[in-house]
Design a protein around this motif. Structure first.
Motif, PDB file in Angstrom:
ATOM      1  N   ALA A  25       0.828  -1.204   0.000  1.00 47.82           N
ATOM      2  CA  ALA A  25       0.000   0.000   0.000  1.00 47.82           C
ATOM      3  C   ALA A  25       0.868   1.263   0.000  1.00 47.82           C
ATOM      4  O   ALA A  25       0.608   2.202  -0.758  1.00 47.82           O
ATOM      5  CB  ALA A  25      -0.929   0.002   1.223  1.00 47.82           C
ATOM      6  N   LEU A  26       1.906   1.279   0.827  1.00 46.43           N
ATOM      7  CA  LEU A  26       2.786   2.451   0.893  1.00 46.43           C
ATOM      8  C   LEU A  26       3.514   2.666  -0.429  1.00 46.43           C
ATOM      9  O   LEU A  26       3.586   3.792  -0.927  1.00 46.43           O
ATOM     10  CB  LEU A  26       3.821   2.281   2.016  1.00 46.43           C
ATOM     11  N   VAL A  27       4.036   1.589  -1.006  1.00 44.90           N
ATOM     12  CA  VAL A  27       4.776   1.711  -2.269  1.00 44.90           C
ATOM     13  C   VAL A  27       3.845   2.156  -3.390  1.00 44.90           C
ATOM     14  O   VAL A  27       4.163   3.071  -4.150  1.00 44.90           O
ATOM     15  CB  VAL A  27       5.479   0.379  -2.625  1.00 44.90           C
ATOM     16  N   ALA A  28       2.676   1.538  -3.486  1.00 44.90           N
ATOM     17  CA  ALA A  28       1.732   1.891  -4.553  1.00 44.90           C
ATOM     18  C   ALA A  28       1.355   3.369  -4.471  1.00 44.90           C
ATOM     19  O   ALA A  28       1.351   4.082  -5.479  1.00 44.90           O
ATOM     20  CB  ALA A  28       0.480   1.012  -4.462  1.00 44.90           C
ATOM     21  N   HIS A  29       1.050   3.837  -3.283  1.00 49.69           N
ATOM     22  CA  HIS A  29       0.624   5.224  -3.102  1.00 49.69           C
ATOM     23  C   HIS A  29       1.761   6.189  -3.405  1.00 49.69           C
ATOM     24  O   HIS A  29       1.568   7.205  -4.060  1.00 49.69           O
ATOM     25  CB  HIS A  29       0.119   5.405  -1.658  1.00 49.69           C
ATOM     26  N   THR A  30       2.960   5.872  -2.929  1.00 51.30           N
ATOM     27  CA  THR A  30       4.116   6.738  -3.130  1.00 51.30           C
ATOM     28  C   THR A  30       4.495   6.809  -4.615  1.00 51.30           C
ATOM     29  O   THR A  30       4.742   7.884  -5.146  1.00 51.30           O
ATOM     30  CB  THR A  30       5.316   6.251  -2.292  1.00 51.30           C
ATOM     31  N   LEU A  31       4.522   5.669  -5.287  1.00 56.20           N
ATOM     32  CA  LEU A  31       4.885   5.648  -6.701  1.00 56.20           C
ATOM     33  C   LEU A  31       3.833   6.359  -7.548  1.00 56.20           C
ATOM     34  O   LEU A  31       4.169   7.049  -8.508  1.00 56.20           O
ATOM     35  CB  LEU A  31       5.090   4.222  -7.196  1.00 56.20           C
ATOM     36  N   ALA A  32       2.582   6.225  -7.183  1.00 54.47           N
ATOM     37  CA  ALA A  32       1.519   6.909  -7.933  1.00 54.47           C
ATOM     38  C   ALA A  32       1.669   8.430  -7.817  1.00 54.47           C
ATOM     39  O   ALA A  32       1.492   9.155  -8.786  1.00 54.47           O
ATOM     40  CB  ALA A  32       0.150   6.470  -7.419  1.00 54.47           C
ATOM     41  N   GLU A  33       2.020   8.899  -6.627  1.00 57.12           N
ATOM     42  CA  GLU A  33       2.263  10.340  -6.429  1.00 57.12           C
ATOM     43  C   GLU A  33       3.460  10.809  -7.260  1.00 57.12           C
ATOM     44  O   GLU A  33       3.415  11.847  -7.880  1.00 57.12           O
ATOM     45  CB  GLU A  33       2.594  10.623  -4.958  1.00 57.12           C
ATOM     46  N   GLY A  34       4.512  10.007  -7.237  1.00 55.19           N
ATOM     47  CA  GLY A  34       5.735  10.385  -7.923  1.00 55.19           C
ATOM     48  C   GLY A  34       5.590  10.448  -9.436  1.00 55.19           C
ATOM     49  O   GLY A  34       6.335  11.144 -10.099  1.00 55.19           O
ATOM     50  N   SER A  35       4.625   9.718  -9.978  1.00 55.08           N
ATOM     51  CA  SER A  35       4.463   9.689 -11.437  1.00 55.08           C
ATOM     52  C   SER A  35       3.566  10.824 -11.924  1.00 55.08           C
ATOM     53  O   SER A  35       3.266  10.897 -13.096  1.00 55.08           O
ATOM     54  CB  SER A  35       3.900   8.335 -11.875  1.00 55.08           C
ATOM     55  N   GLY A  36       3.106  11.655 -11.010  1.00 57.91           N
ATOM     56  CA  GLY A  36       2.277  12.800 -11.390  1.00 57.91           C
ATOM     57  C   GLY A  36       0.822  12.452 -11.626  1.00 57.91           C
ATOM     58  O   GLY A  36       0.067  13.244 -12.167  1.00 57.91           O
ATOM     59  N   LYS A  37       0.411  11.262 -11.194  1.00 57.10           N
ATOM     60  CA  LYS A  37      -0.986  10.853 -11.374  1.00 57.10           C
ATOM     61  C   LYS A  37      -1.843  11.373 -10.237  1.00 57.10           C
ATOM     62  O   LYS A  37      -1.368  11.569  -9.158  1.00 57.10           O
ATOM     63  CB  LYS A  37      -1.099   9.328 -11.427  1.00 57.10           C
TER      64      LYS A  37
END
Length: 71
Positions: free
Chosen positions: A59-71
């Motif tokens: 959950a933490l990785v998915a949320h963090t990576l989604a933020e980082g990709s500008g989505k």
């Protein structure tokens, strides 16, 4: 039954903070500062180095990576 709880990865955040004693922002900073970039590498790292359960790490990785990709 309807709840007002957050959906998706953010739904795990209250239990992550309670169980591991760090704010979510701190976990996200750790993820961002890691040299690892792939989702499962980061999940494995959180599990092995920081003792997180799979669901919480994911959950933490998915949320963090989604933020980082500008989505």
């Amino acid at each position: 039954m309807t709840t007002s709880a957050a959906k998706g990865p953010a739904g795990y955040f209250p239990s992550i903070e309670k169980k591991y004693g760090r704010p979510v922002a701190e976990w996200k900073e750790l993820i961002r500062s890691s040299p690892l970039t792939r989702h499962m590498e980061l999940v494995t790292w959180l599990k092995s180095e920081h003792g997180l359960g799979h669901g919480h790490a994911n959950a933490l990785v998915a949320h963090t990576l989604a933020e980082g990709s500008g989505k």
